[in-house]
Design an enzyme around this catalytic site. Structure first.
Site, PDB file in Angstrom:
ATOM      1  N   TYR A  66      59.130 -14.020  58.903  1.00 46.45           N
ATOM      2  CA  TYR A  66      59.536 -14.815  57.733  1.00 46.45           C
ATOM      3  C   TYR A  66      59.625 -16.294  58.107  1.00 46.45           C
ATOM      4  CZ  TYR A  66      62.056 -16.344  53.575  1.00 46.45           C
ATOM      5  OH  TYR A  66      62.408 -17.003  52.422  1.00 46.45           O
ATOM      6  N   ASP A  67      60.266 -16.591  59.237  1.00 50.41           N
ATOM      7  CA  ASP A  67      60.423 -17.984  59.660  1.00 50.41           C
ATOM      8  C   ASP A  67      59.072 -18.648  59.893  1.00 50.41           C
ATOM      9  OD1 ASP A  67      63.134 -17.769  59.509  1.00 50.41           O
ATOM     10  OD2 ASP A  67      63.445 -17.446  61.647  1.00 50.41           O
TER      11      ASP A  67
ATOM     12  N   SER B  12      71.670 -24.188  51.982  1.00 51.81           N
ATOM     13  CA  SER B  12      71.409 -23.735  53.341  1.00 51.81           C
ATOM     14  C   SER B  12      71.488 -24.921  54.292  1.00 51.81           C
ATOM     15  CB  SER B  12      70.021 -23.085  53.405  1.00 51.81           C
ATOM     16  OG  SER B  12      69.786 -22.517  54.658  1.00 51.81           O
TER      17      SER B  12
ATOM     18  N   LYS C 165      75.545 -19.663  64.301  1.00 50.08           N
ATOM     19  CA  LYS C 165      75.006 -19.393  62.961  1.00 50.08           C
ATOM     20  C   LYS C 165      75.094 -17.885  62.735  1.00 50.08           C
ATOM     21  CE  LYS C 165      70.971 -20.241  60.014  1.00 50.08           C
ATOM     22  NZ  LYS C 165      70.731 -18.833  59.607  1.00 50.08           N
TER      23      LYS C 165
ATOM     24  N   ARG D 282      77.131 -15.433  48.006  1.00 50.04           N
ATOM     25  CA  ARG D 282      76.297 -16.611  47.793  1.00 50.04           C
ATOM     26  C   ARG D 282      75.400 -16.440  46.579  1.00 50.04           C
ATOM     27  NH1 ARG D 282      72.468 -18.672  52.535  1.00 50.04           N
ATOM     28  NH2 ARG D 282      73.122 -20.826  52.336  1.00 50.04           N
TER      29      ARG D 282
ATOM     30  N   GLU E 175      81.179 -16.173  56.547  1.00 51.22           N
ATOM     31  CA  GLU E 175      80.180 -15.119  56.611  1.00 51.22           C
ATOM     32  C   GLU E 175      80.892 -13.777  56.721  1.00 51.22           C
ATOM     33  OE1 GLU E 175      75.751 -15.038  56.840  1.00 51.22           O
ATOM     34  OE2 GLU E 175      77.270 -16.567  56.414  1.00 51.22           O
TER      35      GLU E 175
ATOM     36  N   CYS F  69      55.632  17.546  58.978  1.00 52.78           N
ATOM     37  CA  CYS F  69      56.790  17.139  59.782  1.00 52.78           C
ATOM     38  C   CYS F  69      56.502  17.359  61.261  1.00 52.78           C
ATOM     39  CB  CYS F  69      58.018  17.938  59.344  1.00 52.78           C
ATOM     40  SG  CYS F  69      59.457  17.699  60.411  1.00 52.78           S
TER      41      CYS F  69
ATOM     42  N   CYS G   2      60.644  14.923  55.290  1.00 55.06           N
ATOM     43  CA  CYS G   2      60.266  16.320  55.484  1.00 55.06           C
ATOM     44  C   CYS G   2      60.759  17.118  54.282  1.00 55.06           C
ATOM     45  CB  CYS G   2      60.886  16.867  56.774  1.00 55.06           C
ATOM     46  SG  CYS G   2      60.688  18.653  56.984  1.00 55.06           S
TER      47      CYS G   2
END
Length: 643
Positions: A34-35, A79, A103, A124, A158, A373, A393
């Site tokens: 993602y970054d 952010s 962070k 948030r 957080e 399976c 399964c």
């Protein structure tokens, strides 16, 4: 593909990944992927001057779940600007007064207090509008409900899960969370308050919104004195802080460092964009990537029938340890990577702890999911849960489910049958000696044959027989824990054992229509799980016959409560006790509580290495909590702690 088309593609990919991450708490790409995609988008936007409406670079990503009341934030929850360059951090702080904090990797939350009392908790959300999680916040153990000030207080922090709590909760789940962040988000946003209560969330403050402190550090120290847990911070040079504040030194998951300008007026003058405030910058750790070759995808069937994929690859050394496999989460995750055996992949340790597959350089996309399976051979089927594809399964009597139940049944926290490892249990199942929990107590009929099997002998068989006999005396809570009733771990089993006292009474309640949701801490989900178990696995595992082999130890036989009111945290290796679970049971027998993390309510930290520099020792010293060894614990248990 031209640059504008690539911008459109990146916005679409990041939007889908954001929904999976923020709304569904079920990532479809890694944080590192993602970054990297975000950085590519930002670079293309700067180069072309084209920014699309809804671009993740222009607004905070977040989503509102249905079922929660929407709340407007007092000011936008933005952010932090991000970089992987230490030099850029140095330019940012320059000669300004600043401090550095971890962070935290969880769910950003706002809490509000009026006249000293907790009034509201808000997620948030979109950054402008959040979800009201006031009732859920009341079950966060370290969040004060009353503080010594009558001012209006608004704090940002957080909501996180410690690594200790992450492992504790995952051990009781049929479908474990892949990361503490997902567990924290999935718990705080759960509408079943019983789920929230059973998991020990933590709220860690990183910003004081109101009242305004000219010196932000002073504001954090003030709320710490009011009883809040504040994120670990430090001052000094950028290089020293980066070296000292590594992720393994903190009990909570973190994904970087935040460098914050300390002066409030200066911070305000630095302005803000729609995405981030100018007064802080995050340093994202640049995880080292290692190229290796994918040798296979292993599929593992869990107790619920969910079949989990694991990447196997040629061994690489990362941060001093050998790594040869990593979870792939689900089918959607594999599809995004377009995997195939023999592909060259890039792997790393997220936050220097959890192995992850970052990228596939080959992208042969030749992988196939098993149509049957891997354990029982029955057909599999794909479920689509909240946009993420998972494999299951279809066989209700799958051996993998049986083996997992057996492993739990014989474990130390349950029936404590030493000598029955997963490998041994698997052999017994394959030989047809065990097909349910009841058969564990019929193994003695096979012992003459077992003595002649490779790897076994008269002595080992004799020890196994002794262990099985010893297990027949058991407390009710340990037995209930051993039954693998979905959602019923050791904590819930203790509540049930205190409520019903005798197995027969619990059995009668389960077979009939007793409403378990009336019990404090239980809800409709657990009520349904218990009755479903009695309607299915109670018969399959022949539990009514099994209990005839057992003698239940009554709670009245427990020791005195000479340690009532004490709370202990255990860390490090043990010498006197076989393991932490044995010591935990001993303490609880005497009325004490055992926690996985240190707080101001902790009475003692147990660590044989009193001079250790571990995070728990450091936290204990910060809070002036005594650190004791096992010898002193034994004295406390015997009522001789002051001698």
């Amino acid at each position: 593909m031209d640059k504008i088309d690539r911008i459109k593609e990146l916005v679409d990919v990041l939007h889908k990944a954001s929904i999976a991450y923020y709304r569904d708490d079920n990532p479809i790409i890694s944080d590192k992927q993602y970054d990297n995609l975000y950085d590519e988008l930002e670079s293309l936007e700067n180069e072309t001057g084209v920014i699309l409406a809804g671009s993740p670079t222009q607004k905070v990503q977040g989503y509102i779940l249905e079922g929660f009341r929407k709340v407007q934030h007092s000011k936008p929850m933005l952010s932090a600007d991000k970089t992987k360059s230490i030099d850029e951090i140095k330019r940012f702080v320059s000669d300004k007064d600043f401090y550095c904090s971890y962070k935290l990797d969880g769910l950003t939350t706002v809490v509000k207090f009026e006249n000293g009392r907790f009034m509201q908790g808000i997620t948030r959300g979109t950054g402008e509008i959040g979800e009201d999680v006031t009732e859920q916040c009341k079950f966060i153990p370290n969040l004060p409900m009353l503080i010594p000030t009558n001012e209006y207080i608004e704090l940002r922090g957080e909501t996180v899960v410690s690594y200790d709590e992450f492992h504790r909760v995952n051990a009781s789940l049929d479908k474990p969370f892949s990361h503490p962040r997902n567990m924290a988000a999935g718990t705080l946003r759960n509408l079943d308050l019983n789920v929230v209560k059973q998991r020990r969330l933590s709220f860690v403050v990183f910003e004081v919104v109101s009242p305004i402190f000219k010196n932000k550090w002073e504001g954090l120290e003030t709320v710490r004195e009011w009883g809040f847990e504040v994120v670990n911070c430090g001052c000094g040079s950028v290089d020293d802080l980066v070296e000292a504040m590594q992720p393994e030194f903190y009990k909570y998951p973190v994904d970087g460092l935040v460098f914050e300008i300390n002066d409030y007026d200066l911070s305000k003058s630095m302005g803000a964009t729609q995405h981030h405030e100018g007064c802080r910058m995050a340093l994202k750790w640049a995880d080292d990537l290692y190229e290796t070759t994918l040798t296979g995808i292993e599929w593992q069937t869990s107790r619920t029938g969910l079949i989990n994929p694991v990447a196997n690859f040629d061994t690489v050394i990362i941060d001093g340890s050998e790594v040869s496999n990593a979870t792939l989460h689900n089918i959607s995750y594999i599809e995004n990577l377009q995997l195939g055996v023999g592909d060259t992949i890039e792997v790393y340790k997220a936050n220097k702890i959890i192995p992850k597959v970052h990228n596939n350089l080959t992208r042969s996309d030749t992988w196939e999911y098993p149509k049957t399976c891997p354990t029982c051979g029955y057909s599999t089927e794909i479920h689509n849960e909240n946009g993420s594809k998972t494999l299951h399964c279809t066989n209700p009597a799958c051996k993998a489910k049986l083996i997992n139940r057996l492993v739990n049944f014989v474990s130390r926290k349950c029936m404590n049958i030493d000598g029955l490892s997963e490998e041994t249990l698997t052999k017994f199942v394959e030989w047809g000696w065990i097909s349910n929990l009841f058969d564990v107590y019929n193994l003695t009929s096979h012992f003459p044959e077992l003595m002649n099997k490779d790897g076994f002998g008269r002595r080992s068989v004799s020890k196994l027989q002794e262990a099985i006999e010893n297990s027949k005396c058991v407390t009710l809570d340990c037995f209930i824990t051993a039954l693998s009733i979905p959602g019923i771990g050791s904590a819930q089993a203790k509540v049930l054992s205190k409520k019903f006292v005798e197995w027969e009474k619990f059995e009668d309640a389960g077979v009939n229509n007793y409403d378990f949701s009336e019990i404090d801490g239980f809800g409709e989900v657990l009520n349904k799980n218990i009755h479903t178990w009695f309607n299915t696995m109670y018969q399959t595992d022949r539990v009514s016959q099994l209990v005839r082999n057992l003698t239940f130890i009554r709670n009245s036989m427990q020791k005195d409560n000479n340690m009532a009111g004490m709370t202990f945290v255990i860390t490090g290796s043990l010498n006197h006790f076989a393991n932490r679970n044995e010591l935990k049971k001993k303490l609880e027998l005497h009325g004490a509580k055992v926690s996985g993390s240190i707080s101001s309510k902790t009475t003692y930290l147990i660590n044989n290495d009193i001079n250790s520099t571990s995070s728990k020792n450091q936290k204990a010293k910060e809070l002036n909590i005594p650190i004791i060894n096992e010898e002193y614990v034994v004295k406390l248990i015997d009522g001789k702690g002051d001698e």
